[in-house]
Every structure is written in C-alpha cells, then in structure tokens.
Write an enzyme that holds these catalytic residues in place. Structure first.
Site, PDB file in Angstrom:
ATOM      1  N   TRP A 102       0.816  -1.080  -0.052  1.00 21.73           N
ATOM      2  CA  TRP A 102      -0.010  -0.116  -0.018  1.00 21.73           C
ATOM      3  C   TRP A 102       0.717   1.332  -0.046  1.00 21.73           C
ATOM      4  O   TRP A 102       0.539   2.130  -0.744  1.00 21.73           O
ATOM      5  CB  TRP A 102      -0.966  -0.085   0.884  1.00 21.73           C
ATOM      6  CG  TRP A 102      -1.973  -1.151   1.210  1.00 21.73           C
ATOM      7  CD1 TRP A 102      -2.277  -2.082   2.079  1.00 21.73           C
ATOM      8  CD2 TRP A 102      -2.913  -1.452   0.165  1.00 21.73           C
ATOM      9  NE1 TRP A 102      -3.035  -3.070   1.496  1.00 21.73           N
ATOM     10  CE2 TRP A 102      -3.594  -2.650   0.357  1.00 21.73           C
ATOM     11  CE3 TRP A 102      -3.214  -0.599  -1.301  1.00 21.73           C
ATOM     12  CZ2 TRP A 102      -4.561  -3.186  -0.516  1.00 21.73           C
ATOM     13  CZ3 TRP A 102      -4.258  -1.253  -2.202  1.00 21.73           C
ATOM     14  CH2 TRP A 102      -4.866  -2.387  -1.639  1.00 21.73           C
ATOM     15  N   ASP A 173      -2.015   6.465   6.257  1.00 24.86           N
ATOM     16  CA  ASP A 173      -3.215   5.523   5.863  1.00 24.86           C
ATOM     17  C   ASP A 173      -3.357   4.614   6.727  1.00 24.86           C
ATOM     18  O   ASP A 173      -2.469   3.824   7.201  1.00 24.86           O
ATOM     19  CB  ASP A 173      -2.636   4.837   4.498  1.00 24.86           C
ATOM     20  CG  ASP A 173      -3.431   3.711   4.306  1.00 24.86           C
ATOM     21  OD1 ASP A 173      -4.656   3.556   4.690  1.00 24.86           O
ATOM     22  OD2 ASP A 173      -3.325   3.001   3.144  1.00 24.86           O
ATOM     23  N   LYS A 197     -12.547  -1.962   6.150  1.00 24.66           N
ATOM     24  CA  LYS A 197     -11.715  -2.971   7.032  1.00 24.66           C
ATOM     25  C   LYS A 197     -12.326  -2.832   8.391  1.00 24.66           C
ATOM     26  O   LYS A 197     -12.885  -3.778   8.954  1.00 24.66           O
ATOM     27  CB  LYS A 197     -10.197  -2.505   7.063  1.00 24.66           C
ATOM     28  CG  LYS A 197      -9.437  -2.405   5.944  1.00 24.66           C
ATOM     29  CD  LYS A 197      -9.821  -3.173   4.781  1.00 24.66           C
ATOM     30  CE  LYS A 197      -8.954  -3.281   3.280  1.00 24.66           C
ATOM     31  NZ  LYS A 197      -8.018  -2.390   2.974  1.00 24.66           N
TER      32      LYS A 197
HETATM   33  C1  LIG Z   1      -7.530  -2.277   1.824  1.00 23.25           C
HETATM   34  C2  LIG Z   1      -6.309  -1.005   1.951  1.00 23.25           C
HETATM   35  C3  LIG Z   1      -6.387   0.127   0.737  1.00 23.25           C
HETATM   36  C4  LIG Z   1      -6.858   0.151  -0.226  1.00 23.25           C
HETATM   37  O1  LIG Z   1      -8.156   0.345  -0.196  1.00 23.25           O
HETATM   38  P1  LIG Z   1      -9.317   0.775  -1.545  1.00 23.25           P
HETATM   39  O2  LIG Z   1     -10.369   1.241  -0.699  1.00 23.25           O
HETATM   40  O3  LIG Z   1      -9.493  -0.684  -2.205  1.00 23.25           O
HETATM   41  O4  LIG Z   1      -8.616   1.633  -2.546  1.00 23.25           O
HETATM   42  C5  LIG Z   1      -5.361   1.043   1.092  1.00 23.25           C
HETATM   43  N1  LIG Z   1      -4.496   0.854   2.260  1.00 23.25           N
HETATM   44  C6  LIG Z   1      -4.304  -0.070   3.063  1.00 23.25           C
HETATM   45  C7  LIG Z   1      -3.656  -0.095   4.308  1.00 23.25           C
HETATM   46  C8  LIG Z   1      -5.414  -1.164   3.135  1.00 23.25           C
HETATM   47  O5  LIG Z   1      -5.602  -1.911   4.060  1.00 23.25           O
END
Ligand SMILES: *Cc1c(COP(=O)(O)O)cnc(C)c1O
Length: 362
Positions: A102, A173, A197
């Site tokens: 990511w 993030d 998540k």
């Molecule tokens: C799942 C995830 C993403 C991507 O998320 P999307 O909504 O599919 O773009 C980005 N960063 C982390 C840490 C993730 O777990």
C-alpha cells in the site's frame, strides 16, 4: 437463515452483528421517515440527521479537535494516494516510508505529482518488519511525511508513530487499524481510511485533515480532487455514499455503546494475544513478522510447516465455519484478520481448530 460463519477476511470484512440486525430492521423503513435510507435525498433533513450524527459520533470516538475537518469521500483509500500529493505537495517534495504494497502504490502516485524521498524501507526483508528510521534522512523542509500505520498484507503495525521533523505534518493511511486503538489526532496532519476494514461497507473513505492543510491545490486540479471542494460543501458537493455513511454511523454508535476505542483496544489486544501466544508455543505454526514488537493486532499472518498443508487447513477450517483465512499471495500461508467486529469467540474457535489440526498433522 443459514448460520453465519466467522469471517477472517482482510476486507471487506466482518461487521458487528447488532449493526447488521438494526440495518435489516430499518431497511424498508427507517424510523418514522417512511422510506429506506437508500431512498433518501442526500440533502433531505432526514439524511442530514443521519450524516451529522455519524460525524459527531466519530468525532467523539476519536476525540477529533475542532480544527480538523472530517470528509466523507469515495474512490477508496487508493484515490487518496493521488489526492494527498495533489493537495499537500505545496513545495513539491514529500518523505515516504515504504512498508508494503500500500505504501508502494502511494509512492507511485506521489511521484507523478512531485519529488518523493524514501526515508526508510523494509522491502529487502519482504516487509516482514518495519524499517529502522534514521531521523537524519528526513527532510525538515518536506511537505509531509507519509506512513501506513498498519500494513494489512504483512501484518505489521508501528508500536509508536514515527515523528517527523518539527513543522512537517504526518500523513497516515490507517485503513486497516483505524478505531482499533487510540490515536491522538494532533499527531497527524491528515489521517485517512477506507471504510471496508474496520468501519463499514466498501464505497466510503474518510479523511480527517487539519484545516490549514486545505486550500493549497494548483488551479488546474480537478474540482473533485480538491479537499477544499468537499470541506466547503460538507462532503455534499456531489452525492456522497449515503447508505455506506449510514452503516458507518451505526458502527460508530455500536462502538460508543460498547466502551469506545479504549474498550475496543483492550479486547483487540486480548484477541491478538490469544492467537499469537498459541502460534508461538505451538511448535507448528510460525508468525511471519520477524520483529514481534511490530506485530499487528488486526491482521495476523502465519505459515504452516509445509505448504502442502495449506489446502487441507483451509478446507477443514471452512467446514468449521472459519473462512477467508488464506494469506495474501505475496506472503503465503494464512492471514487471520481480527478486526473490531470479530468476537473473542471467533478467535477462540480458530485457535481450538488450529490446535486440533496441528495435533493430527505433526
Ligand atoms: C485495503 C487497503 C487500501 C486500499 O483500499 P481501497 O479502498 O481498495 O482503495 C489501502 N491501504 C490500506 C492500508 C489497506 O488496507
């Protein structure tokens, strides 16, 4: 109705059962509103109430100070890989810490906007731990320092946040560990997360951003990619993902009713300890994170002694109602994602199964 399973998916992921029940009850007709939330105008007073309550509850849960905006956006966490540099790279260079897939994707997009300085990386260790950070490598003049708080695929998480140089905002993030443990919002310039998540259904991304970081986009920035657009319009410049916001609001309420982030954290630590302690003493399974201090309490990757055992393990787990345990292809083995909504009993059932499987396959 068929029996619900224990879902260890990394995302979209398990939701709190009381939330799903309430949503089911309200699906046809929400309260006295005479219609489903899905059918409401996003500008109606009935939806405004749902929206305001969701934001207020999130602000309470995370103790979000008044000088931070909360934006309800779409485009997934992945769109933030571009929006962040477009909005925050005023001087044209930012520091990034590379801790997995990511962060790599975020780095790739940031490079299209400006100069990216990789302060630290654990790529050579296949991201099995977090890198040592040499503060001297940080640029005191950077527009921001970018991190991923919890690496969903590799199962690593910073025990303590890296500290950027004075005046450089920390951008994070937190898609896979938001609301799993307390964070002090004041430590961040911007914090964002995809909902799917730990918060709610897919389709909603929440950005918490300090007000002074908004409003510095170049003039040719597409309107929808400018935080200012969404901040000025209360996330209603266009139609927001209304149903996902409603569901996230129910999750925030559920968390508040159950002791808030602090209580979630206590339970999460217990759940993670239950699983890691068993893995460590099993003499059979092995955690893939090489530095135990960097272990995530949300995503627990582990391997079996022989890859040939993966298939029977997954099949027998599924027969017990333990699903989505297959690890990400870049790590292999298994990954149990044990977000807030995963009950302790789910983790206990998994550990009981793992013990029996190990006994019969030694
Ligand atoms: C799942 C995830 C993403 C991507 O998320 P999307 O909504 O599919 O773009 C980005 N960063 C982390 C840490 C993730 O777990």
């Amino acid at each position: 109705m068929k029996k619900r399973v224990y879902n260890f998916s990394a995302g979209p992921a398990v939701m709190p059962e009381p939330v799903l029940q309430q949503a089911a009850q309200e699906l046809l007709c929400h309260g006295d509103d005479g219609m489903s939330v899905m059918e409401m105008s996003h500008r109606s007073s009935m939806f405004t109430k749902i929206f305001d309550e969701a934001e207020a509850n999130l602000r309470t849960l995370m103790h979000i100070p008044d000088n931070y905006k909360v934006l309800f956006l779409q485009g997934g966490a992945s769109l933030q890989f571009s929006m962040i540099p477009l909005n925050l790279m005023q001087k044209g260079h930012a520091d990034y810490i590379n801790t997995g897939s990511w962060s790599k994707k975020a780095i790739k997009e940031a490079k299209k906007v400006g100069e990216v300085n990789i302060v630290a990386s654990s790529e050579e260790q296949n991201f099995s731990e977090l890198p040592q950070i040499d503060a001297a490598k940080m640029n005191p003049d950077a527009d921001y320092l970018y991190i991923v708080t919890n690496n969903t695929i590799y199962g690593t998480c910073y025990p303590e946040l890296p500290k950027p140089p004075a005046g450089v905002p920390l951008v994070a993030d937190a898609s896979s560990n938001i609301l799993s443990r307390p964070y002090d919002i004041n430590d961040f310039g911007l914090l964002y997360f995809g909902a799917q998540k730990n918060v709610g259904p897919a389709g909603l991304t929440i950005v918490i951003v300090r007000e002074d970081l908004i409003g510095h986009c170049p003039a040719n920035t597409p309107t929808m990619l400018d935080y200012q657009t969404h901040a000025d319009n209360g996330s209603m410049f266009n139609t927001p993902p209304t149903f996902a916001i409603y569901m996230a609001g129910l999750v925030f309420k559920w968390m508040l009713d159950n002791g808030g982030v602090e209580a979630m954290w206590e339970t999460n630590k217990k759940k993670a300890a239950l699983l890691y302690d068993y893995i460590d003493q099993s003499g059979f399974y092995k955690g893939t994170v090489t530095n135990k201090a960097h272990r995530s309490i949300m995503n627990v990757p582990f391997v079996l002694p022989d890859e040939a055992l993966n298939k029977p393990f997954l099949e027998q787990a599924e027969a017990r109602g333990l699903v989505n345990l297959k690890g990400h292809r870049s790590v292999g083995g298994m990954r149990a994602s044990i977000y807030n909504a995963m009950p302790v009993e789910g983790v206990q059932t998994l550990v009981d199964f793992m013990r029996e499987f190990a006994q019969s396959h030694r």
